[in-house]
Motif scaffolding. Structure first.
Motif, short mmCIF file in Angstrom:
data_model
loop_
_atom_site.label_atom_id
_atom_site.label_comp_id
_atom_site.label_asym_id
_atom_site.label_seq_id
_atom_site.Cartn_x
_atom_site.Cartn_y
_atom_site.Cartn_z
N LEU A 131 24.25 47.93 40.19
CA LEU A 131 23.01 47.22 39.92
C LEU A 131 23.10 45.76 40.35
O LEU A 131 22.17 45.22 40.95
CB LEU A 131 22.68 47.30 38.42
CG LEU A 131 22.22 48.66 37.92
CD1 LEU A 131 22.28 48.73 36.40
CD2 LEU A 131 20.80 48.97 38.40
N ALA A 132 24.24 45.12 40.06
CA ALA A 132 24.41 43.73 40.47
C ALA A 132 24.38 43.59 41.98
O ALA A 132 23.78 42.65 42.53
CB ALA A 132 25.72 43.18 39.90
N ALA A 133 25.00 44.53 42.67
CA ALA A 133 25.01 44.48 44.14
C ALA A 133 23.62 44.66 44.71
O ALA A 133 23.33 44.21 45.83
CB ALA A 133 25.94 45.57 44.67
N ALA A 134 22.75 45.31 43.95
CA ALA A 134 21.37 45.50 44.38
C ALA A 134 20.47 44.35 43.93
O ALA A 134 19.25 44.42 44.06
CB ALA A 134 20.83 46.82 43.81
N GLY A 135 21.07 43.31 43.38
CA GLY A 135 20.30 42.17 42.93
C GLY A 135 19.59 42.40 41.61
O GLY A 135 18.62 41.71 41.28
N ALA A 136 20.04 43.39 40.85
CA ALA A 136 19.37 43.74 39.60
C ALA A 136 20.34 43.65 38.43
O ALA A 136 20.36 44.52 37.55
CB ALA A 136 18.78 45.14 39.70
N GLU A 137 21.12 42.61 38.38
CA GLU A 137 22.07 42.44 37.30
C GLU A 137 21.36 42.34 35.95
O GLU A 137 21.92 42.72 34.92
CB GLU A 137 22.93 41.19 37.53
CG GLU A 137 24.13 41.09 36.62
CD GLU A 137 25.15 40.09 37.11
OE1 GLU A 137 26.22 40.01 36.49
OE2 GLU A 137 24.88 39.40 38.11
N ALA A 138 20.12 41.88 35.97
CA ALA A 138 19.36 41.78 34.72
C ALA A 138 19.14 43.16 34.10
O ALA A 138 19.12 43.30 32.87
CB ALA A 138 18.02 41.10 34.97
#
Length: 406
Positions: free
Chosen positions: A329-336
């Motif tokens: 998720l973080a790698a996809a820019g969705a760490e939130a």
């Protein structure tokens, strides 16, 4: 929790990640809904790292389970051969210790443990623990017929075997049967004809057979994953072109995502909603639909399900360190999204801890609202899984989940 780490062999992934994150922010500005981000370039795919880490985690947990299952087999055999209070207590303790590890594995049903409809599925899980499939009458009929002595018992219905049968055999001490008047053991009076001593002796013998079967399944699960035998570990780690089970990385990720939905299907819907009378129950509560009917561990099982869930989502190392879905998720820019999911699991854990009674049966009777609060927090987890989680990672929901809006 795990922390995203840029792989050193491909520093250009920093730029890709930044662009992806910017894209997510821009889309979010337009409608507020998360959108899937294209996978990173070949050679820098953190998804591959997740598959390797998850495989190691599943095999490691299966290896933890095997000696517990072996001890359970030994203790139930000892109880059969020399029954006394100490042997009974030892067998029950072994049951709890084995079940503790197994409940941690419940959200890891990938490959050999999964249903045959899943990639690489061999149904090992259902043969060890068939919940929610349960039929106490079927177990009691086996006690009368001594069906557990048959050479074909290991291929009989799963409701006659596994942890649910073993829990009844080791923990239930009542004399009545739940079978109805149409059951042969009632109609012919064969259940009532059994003396208390004979019934207890048969239950001990039956338990020893079931525990041996569970141990054999535990060995089969380890063998299926281990590099020195079936090596499903490699099958999962090498998803992609040429892999007959997982022809793409995305297919493998979908299989892992399906496993996480255990907290939706069995956790929220079966272990909580049904006893709470939110479905399939016409009374104010239905404690007879709880997972653990005789050992009083329904609450503990839910806690351990969340432990296993976090090992895949956040990482399988100490304190949930290591590679997990949160890194993808973080790698996809969705760490939130990962942060919100983690927080929701913590809130579910807190709700479980707030249930004062050790047994959910007591809690349903004395403080139903506390169990309802657990359901609400589990729903918070599954709502995220069904929306932001699968949308962001471009995953497919498990078969049968479509249309489930609760």
């Amino acid at each position: 929790m795990s922390v995203f780490r840029t792989r050193p062999e491909a520093p250009s992934w920093l730029g890709v990640r930044a662009l992806a994150f910017t894209a997510v922010l821009c889309v979010a500005c337009s409608d507020g809904k998360p959108k899937p981000v294209p996978p990173p370039p070949e050679g820098v795919d953190v998804r591959v790292d997740l598959l390797k880490a998850a495989g190691d985690c599943i095999l490691g947990t299966a290896r933890d389970f095997l000696p517990k299952a072996t001890t359970l087999e030994q203790r139930t055999a000892a109880l059969r051969d020399a029954p006394d209070a100490a042997a009974q207590a030892a067998a029950r303790t072994a049951f709890h210790e084995a079940m503790d590890v197994w409940q941690t594995m419940e959200a890891m049903q990938v490959g050999p443990a999964a249903p045959r409809s899943s990639p690489g599925g061999a149904e090992i899980r259902d043969n060890i623990h068939s919940f929610p499939l349960y039929n106490r009458c079927s177990i009691e009929e086996q006690i009368v017929s001594k069906g557990y002595e048959s050479a074909s018992f290991s291929t009989s219905l799963v409701t006659r075997r596994g942890f649910l049968a073993l829990e009844y055999l080791l923990f239930y001490e009542g004399a009545e049967t739940v079978c109805g008047p149409n059951s042969a053991i009632v109609a012919q009076g064969t259940w009532a004809a059994l003396s208390a001593e004979e019934r207890a002796a048969r239950k001990r013998a039956y338990a020893a057979v079931v525990a041996a079967d569970v141990r054999n399944r535990a060995q089969a699960l380890v063998d299926a994953w281990a590099p020195e035998s079936g090596d499903f570990l490699k099958t999962l780690a090498t998803a992609g072109s040429g892999n007959k089970v997982f022809p793409t990385t995305q297919v493998a990720l979908n299989a892992m995502s399906d496993a996480l939905f255990y907290v939706e299907r069995e956790g929220k819907d079966q272990k909580l909603a049904r006893p709470l009378a939110l479905r399939d129950c016409a009374s104010d509560t239905c404690p007879e639909l709880l997972e653990s009917q005789f050992a009083g561990r329904s609450k503990q099982n839910l806690h351990l399900n969340l432990v296993g869930f976090r090992r895949i989502v956040d990482g399988c190392g100490p304190d949930y360190t290591g590679i997990g879905f949160d890194d993808v998720l973080a790698a996809a820019g969705a760490e939130a999204v990962a942060t919100r999911l983690r927080q929701q699991v913590l809130e579910a854990e807190a709700a479980l801890a707030a249930v004062e009674e050790d047994d959910l049966r007591q809690a349903l009777a004395q403080d139903k609202a506390s169990v309802q609060a657990v359901y609400t927090e589990f729903k918070g987890i599954t709502d995220l899984l069904k929306t932001d989680f699968i949308t962001t990672l471009d995953l497919e929901p498990p078969a049968g989940l479509e249309g489930d809006n609760d």
